[in-house]
Scaffold this motif. Structure first.
Motif, PDB file in Angstrom:
ATOM      1  N   ILE A  49      48.260  45.881  47.320  1.00 58.79           N
ATOM      2  CA  ILE A  49      47.659  45.194  46.364  1.00 58.79           C
ATOM      3  C   ILE A  49      46.070  45.101  46.778  1.00 58.79           C
ATOM      4  N   GLU A  50      45.868  44.962  48.148  1.00 55.17           N
ATOM      5  CA  GLU A  50      44.213  44.525  48.453  1.00 55.17           C
ATOM      6  C   GLU A  50      43.168  45.601  47.684  1.00 55.17           C
ATOM      7  N   PRO A  51      43.666  46.848  47.627  1.00 58.63           N
ATOM      8  CA  PRO A  51      42.617  47.737  47.017  1.00 58.63           C
ATOM      9  C   PRO A  51      42.178  47.421  45.577  1.00 58.63           C
ATOM     10  N   LEU A  52      43.221  46.769  44.849  1.00 55.92           N
ATOM     11  CA  LEU A  52      43.090  46.404  43.460  1.00 55.92           C
ATOM     12  C   LEU A  52      42.034  45.197  43.465  1.00 55.92           C
ATOM     13  N   LEU A  53      41.842  44.232  44.468  1.00 55.45           N
ATOM     14  CA  LEU A  53      40.756  43.183  44.542  1.00 55.45           C
ATOM     15  C   LEU A  53      39.569  43.635  44.724  1.00 55.45           C
ATOM     16  N   TYR A  54      39.289  45.062  44.959  1.00 51.47           N
ATOM     17  CA  TYR A  54      38.132  45.767  45.150  1.00 51.47           C
ATOM     18  C   TYR A  54      37.708  46.586  43.960  1.00 51.47           C
ATOM     19  N   HIS A  55      38.642  46.543  43.294  1.00 52.48           N
ATOM     20  CA  HIS A  55      38.473  47.760  42.014  1.00 52.48           C
ATOM     21  C   HIS A  55      37.095  47.218  41.243  1.00 52.48           C
ATOM     22  N   THR A  56      36.935  46.001  40.879  1.00 52.35           N
ATOM     23  CA  THR A  56      35.928  45.569  40.195  1.00 52.35           C
ATOM     24  C   THR A  56      35.073  44.449  41.092  1.00 52.35           C
ATOM     25  N   VAL A  57      33.799  44.659  41.360  1.00 47.85           N
ATOM     26  CA  VAL A  57      33.099  43.778  42.410  1.00 47.85           C
ATOM     27  C   VAL A  57      31.893  43.100  41.755  1.00 47.85           C
ATOM     28  N   VAL A  58      31.975  41.750  41.852  1.00 43.86           N
ATOM     29  CA  VAL A  58      30.665  41.306  41.102  1.00 43.86           C
ATOM     30  C   VAL A  58      29.908  40.161  42.054  1.00 43.86           C
ATOM     31  N   LEU A  59      28.851  40.702  42.653  1.00 46.43           N
ATOM     32  CA  LEU A  59      28.035  39.751  43.441  1.00 46.43           C
ATOM     33  C   LEU A  59      26.892  39.095  43.092  1.00 46.43           C
ATOM     34  N   SER A  60      26.936  38.046  42.890  1.00 46.91           N
ATOM     35  CA  SER A  60      26.122  37.136  41.962  1.00 46.91           C
ATOM     36  C   SER A  60      25.140  36.313  42.919  1.00 46.91           C
ATOM     37  N   THR A  61      25.540  35.841  44.216  1.00 49.98           N
ATOM     38  CA  THR A  61      24.493  35.319  45.016  1.00 49.98           C
ATOM     39  C   THR A  61      24.346  36.177  46.300  1.00 49.98           C
ATOM     40  N   ALA A  62      23.349  35.442  47.053  1.00 48.54           N
ATOM     41  CA  ALA A  62      23.175  36.219  48.419  1.00 48.54           C
ATOM     42  C   ALA A  62      24.358  36.081  49.352  1.00 48.54           C
ATOM     43  N   PRO A  63      24.906  34.868  49.472  1.00 48.12           N
ATOM     44  CA  PRO A  63      26.002  34.672  50.173  1.00 48.12           C
ATOM     45  C   PRO A  63      27.528  35.534  49.909  1.00 48.12           C
ATOM     46  N   ALA A  64      27.433  35.661  48.500  1.00 49.14           N
ATOM     47  CA  ALA A  64      28.633  36.524  48.135  1.00 49.14           C
ATOM     48  C   ALA A  64      28.398  38.036  48.440  1.00 49.14           C
ATOM     49  N   LEU A  65      26.913  38.457  48.385  1.00 50.12           N
ATOM     50  CA  LEU A  65      26.475  39.568  48.882  1.00 50.12           C
ATOM     51  C   LEU A  65      26.786  40.061  50.290  1.00 50.12           C
ATOM     52  N   ARG A  66      26.296  38.960  51.276  1.00 48.42           N
ATOM     53  CA  ARG A  66      26.455  39.157  52.589  1.00 48.42           C
ATOM     54  C   ARG A  66      28.051  39.203  52.972  1.00 48.42           C
ATOM     55  N   SER A  67      28.890  38.401  52.360  1.00 43.34           N
ATOM     56  CA  SER A  67      30.090  38.135  52.635  1.00 43.34           C
ATOM     57  C   SER A  67      30.825  39.669  52.223  1.00 43.34           C
ATOM     58  N   PHE A  68      30.352  40.193  51.060  1.00 46.40           N
ATOM     59  CA  PHE A  68      30.973  41.347  50.904  1.00 46.40           C
ATOM     60  C   PHE A  68      30.453  42.713  51.838  1.00 46.40           C
ATOM     61  N   VAL A  69      29.442  42.459  52.279  1.00 49.55           N
ATOM     62  CA  VAL A  69      28.822  43.588  53.451  1.00 49.55           C
ATOM     63  C   VAL A  69      29.791  43.341  54.706  1.00 49.55           C
ATOM     64  N   TYR A  70      29.889  42.210  55.042  1.00 50.65           N
ATOM     65  CA  TYR A  70      30.906  41.829  56.136  1.00 50.65           C
ATOM     66  C   TYR A  70      32.337  42.350  56.008  1.00 50.65           C
ATOM     67  N   ALA A  71      32.803  42.146  54.653  1.00 49.21           N
ATOM     68  CA  ALA A  71      34.200  42.541  54.599  1.00 49.21           C
ATOM     69  C   ALA A  71      34.352  44.068  54.640  1.00 49.21           C
ATOM     70  N   LEU A  72      33.366  44.709  54.057  1.00 44.32           N
ATOM     71  CA  LEU A  72      32.998  46.357  54.235  1.00 44.32           C
ATOM     72  C   LEU A  72      33.160  46.687  55.653  1.00 44.32           C
ATOM     73  N   GLU A  73      32.410  46.053  56.497  1.00 39.18           N
ATOM     74  CA  GLU A  73      32.372  46.328  57.869  1.00 39.18           C
ATOM     75  C   GLU A  73      33.652  46.123  58.511  1.00 39.18           C
ATOM     76  N   GLN A  74      34.548  45.490  58.207  1.00 39.85           N
ATOM     77  CA  GLN A  74      35.657  45.185  58.851  1.00 39.85           C
ATOM     78  C   GLN A  74      36.704  46.139  58.411  1.00 39.85           C
ATOM     79  N   LYS A  75      36.709  46.944  57.420  1.00 39.93           N
ATOM     80  CA  LYS A  75      37.572  48.055  56.740  1.00 39.93           C
ATOM     81  C   LYS A  75      36.946  49.272  57.038  1.00 39.93           C
ATOM     82  N   PRO A  76      38.186  50.304  57.101  1.00 35.33           N
ATOM     83  CA  PRO A  76      37.851  51.515  57.502  1.00 35.33           C
ATOM     84  C   PRO A  76      36.785  52.167  56.234  1.00 35.33           C
TER      85      PRO A  76
END
Length: 339
Positions: free
Chosen positions: A44-71
């Protein structure tokens, strides 16, 4: 005696279909399913990343951090990406370079001096990226102008905002050679894959509907050499649809939409591909709803073009059938008289 788990006797393929159906229908359910077990989270986790909306700077930073933790290949699950945070630009650049399998990209940050955002890292590629196929440059993204170097060369569907004062802020980089092209529409010639163009337009005295329609007609006209396999430099793309989304007060919206559509119907031919409609209250919300629902921004306008073309073809056919064959009839009458 303990009851067996309700899903224990079902085949894995059926379980996957059930969980995916529940997850796609509701993101909250999808997040909850990832907590059930590790193997369900893996599905299921890949489905959460199918559509990504980054509306704020904190959301943007959090997404960058999440990507760094994944392959690194995990970012390929992102198919629809909307970046509406204004920065930081380093994070935006990181996300764009990581998510290289995006089909639809919506940009709400300024594109001035950001041409390098679409340039791939030298260690991963030695050519221009072939993503995304659909790109939306919304609001502030077009405020200070932009160059097609910030647009994927493989883009087929593009939406941009036009300024109300074309002489004050030109959204495009260069005009068609030998033409008076104040807005620089000719820059679209570098986008040879482009088939769908949408412009968000506010009527003004500086750029009235008549001027806009004339410019759009120039874009929609057939190429001079339709039989050529390879397009020549500075040649127009083969546009199948130009959608004009009119913004402004309800009264001015209605008048502008009616005028543009009337002009298209009167001109006929390729101009039938120019369709005007009222702009949505929020282009960003429309984009997100379209990628989540599967109904594209272009769908209604495509239906209008199809209907227009069918009606024009029917009128032409009716005109052919109603034309009397005078010469043949006269020849028959003369022959009958002689014999």
């Amino acid at each position: 005696m303990a009851q067996p788990f309700i899903f224990s006797q079902l085949p894995p393929e059926l379980l996957l279909n059930i969980f995916e159906h529940a997850a796609v229908g509701d993101m909250k359910t999808a997040r909850q399913l990832t907590l059930v077990s590790s193997w369900i989270r893996h599905w299921i986790e890949p489905l959460l990343y199918h559509t990504v909306v980054l509306s704020t700077a904190p959301a943007l930073r959090s997404f960058v951090y999440a990507l760094e933790q994944k392959p690194s290949q995990f970012a390929h699950h992102v198919k629809n990406l909307g970046i509406f945070a204004l920065g930081p630009m380093e994070s935006i650049e990181h996300v764009l370079h990581a998510c290289t399998a995006v089909d639809s990209l919506a940009c709400g940050f300024t594109l001035a001096n950001t041409a390098q955002l679409q340039t791939p890292h030298p260690e991963t590629s030695d050519h221009a990226p072939d993503f995304p196929k659909e790109q939306h440059l919304l609001g502030i993204a077009c405020r200070d102008g932009w160059d097609t170097s910030a647009v994927s060369p493989a883009v087929t569907h593009l939406r941009v905002h036009l300024p109300s004062q074309p002489n004050a802020v030109a959204p495009f980089a260069r005009p068609y050679p030998g033409t008076e092209d104040a807005l620089g529409w000719g820059v679209l010639s570098s986008l040879q894959a482009l088939t769908h163009l949408a412009v968000v337009y506010r009527p003004s005295q500086a750029y009235p509907t008549k001027s806009l329609f004339t410019d759009l007609q120039h874009l929609i006209l057939p190429r001079q050499s339709e039989d050529e396999a390879k397009p020549k430099p500075n040649q127009r793309p083969r546009l199948q649809l130009i959608l004009v989304q009119v913004v402004g007060l309800a009264s001015s919206q209605r008048v502008a939409v009616e005028r543009l559509n009337s002009e298209a119907l009167m001109a006929g031919g390729s101009s039938l591909k120019i369709v005007a409609e009222r702009a949505p209250s929020s282009a960003t919300v429309q984009w997100e709803e379209s990628v989540r629902s599967g109904k594209s921004v272009w769908q209604d306008a495509e239906g209008v073009v199809k209907e227009r073309v069918a009606k024009e073809a029917a009128r032409r056919e009716a005109g052919k059938q109603s034309t009397p064959k005078t010469c043949e009839r006269d020849h028959t009458l003369i022959s009958t008289t002689v014999y």
